[in-house]
Design a protein around this motif. Sequence first.
Motif, mmCIF file in Angstrom:
data_model
loop_
_atom_site.group_PDB
_atom_site.id
_atom_site.type_symbol
_atom_site.label_atom_id
_atom_site.label_comp_id
_atom_site.label_asym_id
_atom_site.label_seq_id
_atom_site.Cartn_x
_atom_site.Cartn_y
_atom_site.Cartn_z
ATOM 1 N N PHE A 116 -27.224 -1.231 24.299
ATOM 2 C CA PHE A 116 -27.365 0.199 24.601
ATOM 3 C C PHE A 116 -27.340 0.425 26.111
ATOM 4 O O PHE A 116 -26.691 1.350 26.607
ATOM 5 N N SER A 117 -28.031 -0.428 26.854
ATOM 6 C CA SER A 117 -28.062 -0.272 28.316
ATOM 7 C C SER A 117 -26.686 -0.485 28.923
ATOM 8 O O SER A 117 -26.292 0.232 29.852
ATOM 9 N N ARG A 118 -25.926 -1.454 28.394
ATOM 10 C CA ARG A 118 -24.584 -1.700 28.932
ATOM 11 C C ARG A 118 -23.655 -0.533 28.608
ATOM 12 O O ARG A 118 -22.836 -0.133 29.439
ATOM 13 N N ALA A 119 -23.766 0.010 27.410
ATOM 14 C CA ALA A 119 -22.938 1.161 27.054
ATOM 15 C C ALA A 119 -23.257 2.357 27.943
ATOM 16 O O ALA A 119 -22.356 3.073 28.401
ATOM 17 N N LEU A 120 -24.536 2.574 28.227
ATOM 18 C CA LEU A 120 -24.937 3.708 29.060
ATOM 19 C C LEU A 120 -24.446 3.529 30.491
ATOM 20 O O LEU A 120 -24.004 4.495 31.136
ATOM 21 N N TRP A 121 -24.497 2.310 31.012
ATOM 22 C CA TRP A 121 -24.003 2.066 32.368
ATOM 23 C C TRP A 121 -22.491 2.257 32.456
ATOM 24 O O TRP A 121 -21.984 2.920 33.356
ATOM 25 N N LEU A 122 -21.761 1.668 31.509
ATOM 26 C CA LEU A 122 -20.308 1.779 31.550
ATOM 27 C C LEU A 122 -19.841 3.217 31.339
ATOM 28 O O LEU A 122 -18.809 3.628 31.860
ATOM 29 N N THR A 123 -20.602 3.973 30.586
ATOM 30 C CA THR A 123 -20.227 5.369 30.331
ATOM 31 C C THR A 123 -20.565 6.271 31.505
ATOM 32 O O THR A 123 -19.776 7.140 31.881
ATOM 33 N N SER A 124 -21.731 6.074 32.109
ATOM 34 C CA SER A 124 -22.197 7.009 33.134
ATOM 35 C C SER A 124 -22.017 6.501 34.557
ATOM 36 O O SER A 124 -21.830 7.286 35.482
ATOM 37 N N GLY A 125 -22.117 5.187 34.753
ATOM 38 C CA GLY A 125 -22.073 4.654 36.108
ATOM 39 C C GLY A 125 -23.283 5.034 36.940
ATOM 40 O O GLY A 125 -23.234 4.990 38.174
ATOM 41 N N LEU A 167 -16.830 -0.220 23.117
ATOM 42 C CA LEU A 167 -16.032 1.001 23.250
ATOM 43 C C LEU A 167 -16.095 1.552 24.667
ATOM 44 O O LEU A 167 -15.077 1.949 25.239
ATOM 45 N N ALA A 168 -17.297 1.582 25.248
ATOM 46 C CA ALA A 168 -17.437 2.058 26.620
ATOM 47 C C ALA A 168 -16.651 1.172 27.581
ATOM 48 O O ALA A 168 -16.009 1.651 28.522
ATOM 49 N N GLY A 169 -16.681 -0.147 27.347
ATOM 50 C CA GLY A 169 -15.923 -1.055 28.192
ATOM 51 C C GLY A 169 -14.424 -0.869 28.043
ATOM 52 O O GLY A 169 -13.672 -1.009 29.023
ATOM 53 N N ALA A 170 -13.947 -0.558 26.841
ATOM 54 C CA ALA A 170 -12.523 -0.328 26.643
ATOM 55 C C ALA A 170 -12.045 0.884 27.443
ATOM 56 O O ALA A 170 -10.932 0.899 27.981
ATOM 57 N N VAL A 171 -12.889 1.908 27.535
ATOM 58 C CA VAL A 171 -12.537 3.112 28.293
ATOM 59 C C VAL A 171 -12.595 2.849 29.791
ATOM 60 O O VAL A 171 -11.718 3.279 30.544
ATOM 61 N N ARG A 172 -13.605 2.142 30.246
ATOM 62 C CA ARG A 172 -13.821 1.951 31.681
ATOM 63 C C ARG A 172 -13.042 0.788 32.277
ATOM 64 O O ARG A 172 -12.780 0.764 33.482
ATOM 65 N N LEU A 173 -12.686 -0.211 31.458
ATOM 66 C CA LEU A 173 -12.041 -1.437 31.957
ATOM 67 C C LEU A 173 -10.721 -1.627 31.218
ATOM 68 O O LEU A 173 -10.635 -2.412 30.259
ATOM 69 N N GLY A 227 -2.786 8.376 29.215
ATOM 70 C CA GLY A 227 -3.924 9.277 29.200
ATOM 71 C C GLY A 227 -5.144 8.733 28.472
ATOM 72 O O GLY A 227 -5.148 7.634 27.910
ATOM 73 N N ALA A 228 -6.190 9.549 28.510
ATOM 74 C CA ALA A 228 -7.480 9.192 27.927
ATOM 75 C C ALA A 228 -7.354 9.087 26.406
ATOM 76 O O ALA A 228 -6.432 9.648 25.805
ATOM 77 N N PRO A 229 -8.245 8.354 25.756
ATOM 78 C CA PRO A 229 -9.402 7.680 26.359
ATOM 79 C C PRO A 229 -9.123 6.269 26.855
ATOM 80 O O PRO A 229 -9.847 5.751 27.682
#
Length: 445
Positions: A116-125, A167-173, A227-229
């Motif tokens: 959860f913490s990793r998803a929140l960091w990758l999503t919000s920075g 999922l958050a990592g796929a969007v950010r990286l 384009g996104a995501p």
Amino acid sequence: MRRPAPPRYRPPRMFKLSLPPPSQRERDPLPICAVIAIAFLVLLWQRLHLPTRIYFDEVHYVRAAREMLLMARPRNPEHPLVAKEFLAAAIWLFGDTPQSWRIFPALFGAVGLFAFSRALWLTSGRAFATVAGTLLLATDFLWFVMSRIAMLDMVMAGFAMLAMWMLAGAVRLPGQARLRLALAGVFLGLSLGAKWSVVATAALPGLAFLVLRLRRHGRRFLLATAGAPVPGVSLAEAAFWLGTLPLLVYFATFMPAFFYAERPVDPLHLVEYQRYMLKLQQSVIKPHPYQSVWWQWVLDIRAIWFLYENIDGAQRGVVLLGNPLTMLAGLPAVGWCLWAWRREQRADALAAALFYLTAIGLWVANGKPIQFFYHYLLPSTFLMACLALALDALWRRPDRWRWVAPGVLILSVALFAWFFPILSAAKLCCGKRSFEWWMWLPTWR
């Protein structure tokens, strides 16, 4: 004379989403979050063996795990198998003891908290939001109590948080997008294979992918990769990673049931078997003294006593209740997240709010006649993400209101410490009336 090119289609402003990159001035709080997750696991391990017998719904799932080891016949067939497979593995590895039954829920609780913490960091920075969210989830009561009981829910939620991380990592990286999408698909399938409560949450990423590509590419949405995501990945490919793969993994988890000595599951009729499972779930209509409905969960006005008796040499209790501060503070935070999306195009805020609304919406629309507060586990997890983002916005203010943010965190930890004895089966000092110290509302009794 050449005609001017038609104007390029641009999506309406309300669909324009920005995902803020991590600020160069902010460091990844991974070490802090890892310490919180480890400390959480240490707390879980305190008295994990108590009570020294089956309690509450462990009666269904421990017995089902024992039958699975014997490969005798299906037990508790209304639920899928993954969580029961983990319980059976624990019994096989560590022995048929109370602590063994609860080992994997505890491990999934700690791993899920870190994910959860990793998803929140990758999503919000945002470092403060990430640390705040990790603390909020660790002290929201539900995540802790459900990590200490041999039920299906924490295995489901732990795999769901691992999927959110991927999922958050796929969007950010983008360089790791395909690998992370594949892992997300596997984790979603395993989460669904633990308990169906995750079904709406599991469907949301694919639906979001579809909407964003439709808005950007119109009729070319299926094969376009810009384009996104996730740039470089078409909707058709994403449909495999987030749709087909989870279903393949889900159905594969039924393999042990093909080999029961009595009433084995027919692998050629797995879809029909899902209808049978659904029918069994809907057949439970006998009222239960601890049943509740979604709005009681949201307002945190209905608790469940998993245990309250003189056992193992002392009066002990385990109550499933939400942290009264953060559960209520999270509700306006959902509204703030939607406002931040409209005002600042904050994709992280929109994602947190949508996941919460989708997860709770499943139970608003659900026709299941008997529901319980532990069904709020997954929605309340996303609620803590909303609250963390709202507190981060307060922390960034230049005025005195910024101190509300750490104040909420301190109070959340303090309330967790105050309620800890009846969250962890501790020895209570005042006999049968001990519970009155914590029962602030009549409906909590």
